[in-house]
Design a protein around this motif. Structure first.
Motif, PDB file in Angstrom:
ATOM      1  N   VAL A  13      31.606  32.898  36.811  1.00  0.00           N
ATOM      2  CA  VAL A  13      32.688  33.868  36.932  1.00  0.00           C
ATOM      3  C   VAL A  13      33.992  33.195  36.507  1.00  0.00           C
ATOM      4  O   VAL A  13      34.328  32.116  37.008  1.00  0.00           O
ATOM      5  N   LEU A  15      38.053  33.949  36.301  1.00  0.00           N
ATOM      6  CA  LEU A  15      39.153  34.836  36.704  1.00  0.00           C
ATOM      7  C   LEU A  15      40.449  34.265  36.144  1.00  0.00           C
ATOM      8  O   LEU A  15      40.805  33.114  36.420  1.00  0.00           O
ATOM      9  N   HIS A  18      45.386  35.991  37.752  1.00  0.00           N
ATOM     10  CA  HIS A  18      45.673  36.955  38.821  1.00  0.00           C
ATOM     11  C   HIS A  18      46.803  36.380  39.679  1.00  0.00           C
ATOM     12  O   HIS A  18      46.607  35.934  40.808  1.00  0.00           O
ATOM     13  N   ALA A  38      39.059  41.783  41.936  1.00  0.00           N
ATOM     14  CA  ALA A  38      39.037  40.381  41.500  1.00  0.00           C
ATOM     15  C   ALA A  38      38.633  39.469  42.654  1.00  0.00           C
ATOM     16  O   ALA A  38      37.841  38.536  42.472  1.00  0.00           O
ATOM     17  N   ALA A  42      35.343  36.822  43.187  1.00  0.00           N
ATOM     18  CA  ALA A  42      35.437  35.444  43.689  1.00  0.00           C
ATOM     19  C   ALA A  42      34.527  35.253  44.900  1.00  0.00           C
ATOM     20  O   ALA A  42      33.820  34.242  45.017  1.00  0.00           O
ATOM     21  N   LEU A  54      38.976  29.361  37.948  1.00  0.00           N
ATOM     22  CA  LEU A  54      40.249  30.073  38.097  1.00  0.00           C
ATOM     23  C   LEU A  54      41.277  29.424  37.186  1.00  0.00           C
ATOM     24  O   LEU A  54      41.277  28.196  37.011  1.00  0.00           O
ATOM     25  N   PHE A  70      43.143  34.004  46.762  1.00  0.00           N
ATOM     26  CA  PHE A  70      42.084  33.261  46.081  1.00  0.00           C
ATOM     27  C   PHE A  70      41.877  31.902  46.740  1.00  0.00           C
ATOM     28  O   PHE A  70      40.766  31.388  46.788  1.00  0.00           O
ATOM     29  N   ALA A 111      37.198  38.418  34.137  1.00  0.00           N
ATOM     30  CA  ALA A 111      38.234  39.380  34.509  1.00  0.00           C
ATOM     31  C   ALA A 111      39.576  38.673  34.407  1.00  0.00           C
ATOM     32  O   ALA A 111      39.751  37.588  34.964  1.00  0.00           O
ATOM     33  N   THR A 119      42.479  38.876  29.145  1.00  0.00           N
ATOM     34  CA  THR A 119      41.029  39.011  29.039  1.00  0.00           C
ATOM     35  C   THR A 119      40.545  39.000  27.601  1.00  0.00           C
ATOM     36  O   THR A 119      39.540  38.364  27.280  1.00  0.00           O
ATOM     37  N   ALA A 139      38.776  44.877  37.418  1.00  0.00           N
ATOM     38  CA  ALA A 139      39.343  43.705  38.084  1.00  0.00           C
ATOM     39  C   ALA A 139      40.522  43.190  37.263  1.00  0.00           C
ATOM     40  O   ALA A 139      40.988  42.076  37.432  1.00  0.00           O
ATOM     41  N   THR A 165      33.356  46.344  38.767  1.00  0.00           N
ATOM     42  CA  THR A 165      33.056  45.414  39.859  1.00  0.00           C
ATOM     43  C   THR A 165      31.779  45.820  40.582  1.00  0.00           C
ATOM     44  O   THR A 165      30.892  45.000  40.820  1.00  0.00           O
TER      45      THR A 165
END
Length: 194
Positions: A13, A15, A18, A38, A42, A54, A70, A111, A119, A139, A165
């Motif tokens: 994943v 991310l 964010h 989002a 996680a 991240l 997060f 995301a 993205t 997300a 999601t």
């Protein structure tokens, strides 16, 4: 590439950005929903033992810090986040590209806070590198719905699977009675509107 259930052991994943400031730029989706989605990704990564990468950009400027939540969900990944210094395509940042490569995973769930900037470029780069990319549209968002639609269409035409999601979480679960399913039920439950 069709949507399929993803094996957690082959999936990571990512991310992207964010951050408190960048989330305020999104106008195509409810920001609270976007952030919750989002965070759910996680949580799913942590629950299923999937690598979680991240990243943030220019935290000391208008973009602001990566959202504190997060750090609560994934403290190690939060502390190890890749802090980019303005590189728009996260995959152009050597530290981020190395973190993605270090996951050893072919399937990437991606995301970014803005689909039309954060993205789209890393997705296109990851596709060029041979990854299967699943973009979680809800997300992230964009400044406008038009910008969001254009970015999502571009990524889909390039070969990314555009998903949500809930679709990703249920696809990772495969079976609610499995260990993965049991781990994800409470995360899916948090996303159900009251």
């Amino acid at each position: 590439m069709p949507l399929r259930m993803l094996p957690p052991a082959e999936t990571a994943v990512l991310l992207i950005d964010h951050q408190d400031g960048t989330m305020s730029w999104v106008g195509s989706i409810d920001r609270a929903v976007m952030k919750a989605n989002a965070l759910a990704l996680a949580k799913a990564a942590r629950a299923l033992g999937m690598p979680l990468v991240l990243t943030s950009s220019l935290e000391d400027q208008a973009q602001g810090p990566l959202a504190d939540e997060f750090g609560e969900v994934a403290p190690e990944e939060y502390a190890a986040r890749v802090r980019r210094t303005g590189v728009v395509n996260a995959m152009d940042d050597p530290a981020f590209a190395a973190a993605v490569a270090a996951t050893g995973r072919r399937n990437l769930i991606v995301a970014g806070v803005t689909n039309d900037v954060c993205t789209v470029y890393p997705t296109l780069s990851a596709l060029d590198e041979g990854h299967a990319v699943y973009v979680v549209a809800d997300a992230g968002g964009s400044t406008t719905r038009t910008a969001d639609d254009v970015a999502l269409r571009l990524m889909e035409r390039a070969g990314a699977v555009i998903t949500s999601t809930n679709m990703i979480l249920t696809g990772l679960a495969r079976n609610w009675t499995s260990p993965a399913g049991q781990a994800l039920i409470p995360i899916v439950g948090e996303l159900i509107p009251a």
